[in-house]
Design a protein around this motif. Sequence first.
Motif, PDB file in Angstrom:
ATOM      1  N   GLY A  52      30.115  59.175  28.141  1.00 52.88           N
ATOM      2  CA  GLY A  52      30.789  58.445  29.201  1.00 52.88           C
ATOM      3  C   GLY A  52      31.786  57.442  28.655  1.00 52.88           C
ATOM      4  N   GLY A  53      32.507  56.803  29.556  1.00 51.74           N
ATOM      5  CA  GLY A  53      33.501  55.813  29.166  1.00 51.74           C
ATOM      6  C   GLY A  53      34.747  56.458  28.581  1.00 51.74           C
ATOM      7  N   LEU A  54      35.626  55.615  28.069  1.00 53.39           N
ATOM      8  CA  LEU A  54      36.873  56.082  27.472  1.00 53.39           C
ATOM      9  C   LEU A  54      36.563  56.820  26.173  1.00 53.39           C
ATOM     10  N   ARG A  55      37.077  58.035  26.040  1.00 56.51           N
ATOM     11  CA  ARG A  55      36.811  58.896  24.893  1.00 56.51           C
ATOM     12  C   ARG A  55      38.106  59.131  24.123  1.00 56.51           C
ATOM     13  N   GLU A  56      38.002  59.515  22.859  1.00 52.24           N
ATOM     14  CA  GLU A  56      39.156  59.874  22.037  1.00 52.24           C
ATOM     15  C   GLU A  56      38.945  61.239  21.418  1.00 52.24           C
ATOM     16  N   PHE A  57      40.066  61.957  21.260  1.00 52.89           N
ATOM     17  CA  PHE A  57      40.015  63.299  20.704  1.00 52.89           C
ATOM     18  C   PHE A  57      41.268  63.511  19.869  1.00 52.89           C
ATOM     19  N   ASP A  58      41.105  63.950  18.616  1.00 56.13           N
ATOM     20  CA  ASP A  58      42.241  64.219  17.742  1.00 56.13           C
ATOM     21  C   ASP A  58      43.065  65.390  18.250  1.00 56.13           C
ATOM     22  N   ILE A  59      44.381  65.311  18.023  1.00 58.01           N
ATOM     23  CA  ILE A  59      45.269  66.422  18.378  1.00 58.01           C
ATOM     24  C   ILE A  59      46.064  66.841  17.147  1.00 58.01           C
ATOM     25  N   LEU A  60      46.383  68.096  17.096  1.00 59.25           N
ATOM     26  CA  LEU A  60      47.243  68.687  16.065  1.00 59.25           C
ATOM     27  C   LEU A  60      46.846  68.261  14.656  1.00 59.25           C
ATOM     28  N   ASN A  61      45.593  68.581  14.311  1.00 64.25           N
ATOM     29  CA  ASN A  61      45.057  68.342  12.965  1.00 64.25           C
ATOM     30  C   ASN A  61      45.140  66.886  12.523  1.00 64.25           C
ATOM     31  N   GLY A  62      44.840  65.977  13.414  1.00 67.86           N
ATOM     32  CA  GLY A  62      44.811  64.568  13.073  1.00 67.86           C
ATOM     33  C   GLY A  62      46.154  63.867  13.056  1.00 67.86           C
ATOM     34  N   ARG A  63      47.187  64.517  13.545  1.00 65.07           N
ATOM     35  CA  ARG A  63      48.511  63.899  13.565  1.00 65.07           C
ATOM     36  C   ARG A  63      48.685  62.980  14.767  1.00 65.07           C
ATOM     37  N   GLY A  64      47.632  62.848  15.550  1.00 65.75           N
ATOM     38  CA  GLY A  64      47.630  61.968  16.710  1.00 65.75           C
ATOM     39  C   GLY A  64      46.297  62.082  17.416  1.00 65.75           C
ATOM     40  N   PHE A  65      46.169  61.388  18.531  1.00 67.39           N
ATOM     41  CA  PHE A  65      44.959  61.516  19.328  1.00 67.39           C
ATOM     42  C   PHE A  65      45.261  61.165  20.779  1.00 67.39           C
ATOM     43  N   ILE A  66      44.373  61.607  21.654  1.00 67.27           N
ATOM     44  CA  ILE A  66      44.465  61.249  23.064  1.00 67.27           C
ATOM     45  C   ILE A  66      43.243  60.412  23.423  1.00 67.27           C
ATOM     46  N   SER A  67      43.437  59.498  24.331  1.00 68.38           N
ATOM     47  CA  SER A  67      42.338  58.761  24.945  1.00 68.38           C
ATOM     48  C   SER A  67      42.229  59.274  26.370  1.00 68.38           C
ATOM     49  N   PHE A  68      41.028  59.642  26.756  1.00 67.64           N
ATOM     50  CA  PHE A  68      40.836  60.194  28.094  1.00 67.64           C
ATOM     51  C   PHE A  68      39.580  59.622  28.717  1.00 67.64           C
ATOM     52  N   LEU A  69      39.565  59.632  30.044  1.00 67.17           N
ATOM     53  CA  LEU A  69      38.444  59.102  30.795  1.00 67.17           C
ATOM     54  C   LEU A  69      37.936  60.168  31.758  1.00 67.17           C
ATOM     55  N   PRO A  70      36.770  60.760  31.472  1.00 69.13           N
ATOM     56  CA  PRO A  70      36.181  61.696  32.426  1.00 69.13           C
ATOM     57  C   PRO A  70      35.464  60.901  33.525  1.00 69.13           C
ATOM     58  N   VAL A  71      35.786  61.201  34.779  1.00 70.74           N
ATOM     59  CA  VAL A  71      35.189  60.479  35.909  1.00 70.74           C
ATOM     60  C   VAL A  71      34.453  61.488  36.793  1.00 70.74           C
ATOM     61  N   PRO A  72      33.132  61.589  36.615  1.00 76.95           N
ATOM     62  CA  PRO A  72      32.364  62.583  37.379  1.00 76.95           C
ATOM     63  C   PRO A  72      32.486  62.434  38.897  1.00 76.95           C
ATOM     64  N   ARG A  73      32.569  61.221  39.407  1.00 74.76           N
ATOM     65  CA  ARG A  73      32.642  61.067  40.870  1.00 74.76           C
ATOM     66  C   ARG A  73      33.973  61.546  41.446  1.00 74.76           C
ATOM     67  N   HIS A  74      35.003  61.670  40.601  1.00 77.58           N
ATOM     68  CA  HIS A  74      36.296  62.206  41.021  1.00 77.58           C
ATOM     69  C   HIS A  74      36.472  63.671  40.617  1.00 77.58           C
ATOM     70  N   ASP A  75      35.530  64.195  39.828  1.00 79.03           N
ATOM     71  CA  ASP A  75      35.674  65.538  39.262  1.00 79.03           C
ATOM     72  C   ASP A  75      37.024  65.682  38.560  1.00 79.03           C
ATOM     73  N   CYS A  76      37.339  64.685  37.721  1.00 79.43           N
ATOM     74  CA  CYS A  76      38.655  64.645  37.093  1.00 79.43           C
ATOM     75  C   CYS A  76      38.571  64.033  35.698  1.00 79.43           C
ATOM     76  N   VAL A  77      39.432  64.525  34.815  1.00 84.48           N
ATOM     77  CA  VAL A  77      39.632  63.936  33.493  1.00 84.48           C
ATOM     78  C   VAL A  77      41.011  63.290  33.514  1.00 84.48           C
ATOM     79  N   TYR A  78      41.063  61.999  33.218  1.00 93.58           N
ATOM     80  CA  TYR A  78      42.323  61.270  33.206  1.00 93.58           C
ATOM     81  C   TYR A  78      42.780  61.046  31.765  1.00 93.58           C
ATOM     82  N   ILE A  79      43.998  61.470  31.472  1.00 91.77           N
ATOM     83  CA  ILE A  79      44.592  61.201  30.168  1.00 91.77           C
ATOM     84  C   ILE A  79      45.212  59.805  30.273  1.00 91.77           C
ATOM     85  N   CYS A  80      44.703  58.871  29.457  1.00 91.04           N
ATOM     86  CA  CYS A  80      45.089  57.463  29.569  1.00 91.04           C
ATOM     87  C   CYS A  80      46.064  56.999  28.491  1.00 91.04           C
TER      88      CYS A  80
END
Length: 86
Positions: A52-80
């Motif tokens: 839960g909470g704000l999550r991070e995930f590497d993109i393109l072999n560590g050349r960057g990352f995204i922070s995203f927030l999965p919100v179960p009550r909205h059934d949505c993943v928000y790219i923040c």
Amino acid sequence: MSEWTWDYNPSAEYLTAGLPPGVVAEVERLATELAAIGPDSTKVGRPFDREGGLREFDILNGRGFISFLPVPRHDCVYICHITWYG
């Protein structure tokens, strides 16, 4: 297959301004995959010790990352936030 969707928060224009098109395409591909796994997206990426909470995930072999927030009550993943080191 999940009923979840994804969206940019605050907006696509704000988060993707100045990014190469390939990076934007990769972010959108990952967002689609995160939405496809639905509630399990609360367990993906960092931090590893909790879900839960704000999550991070590497993109393109560590050349960057995204922070995203999965919100179960909205059934949505928000790219923040998108960080691109280039």
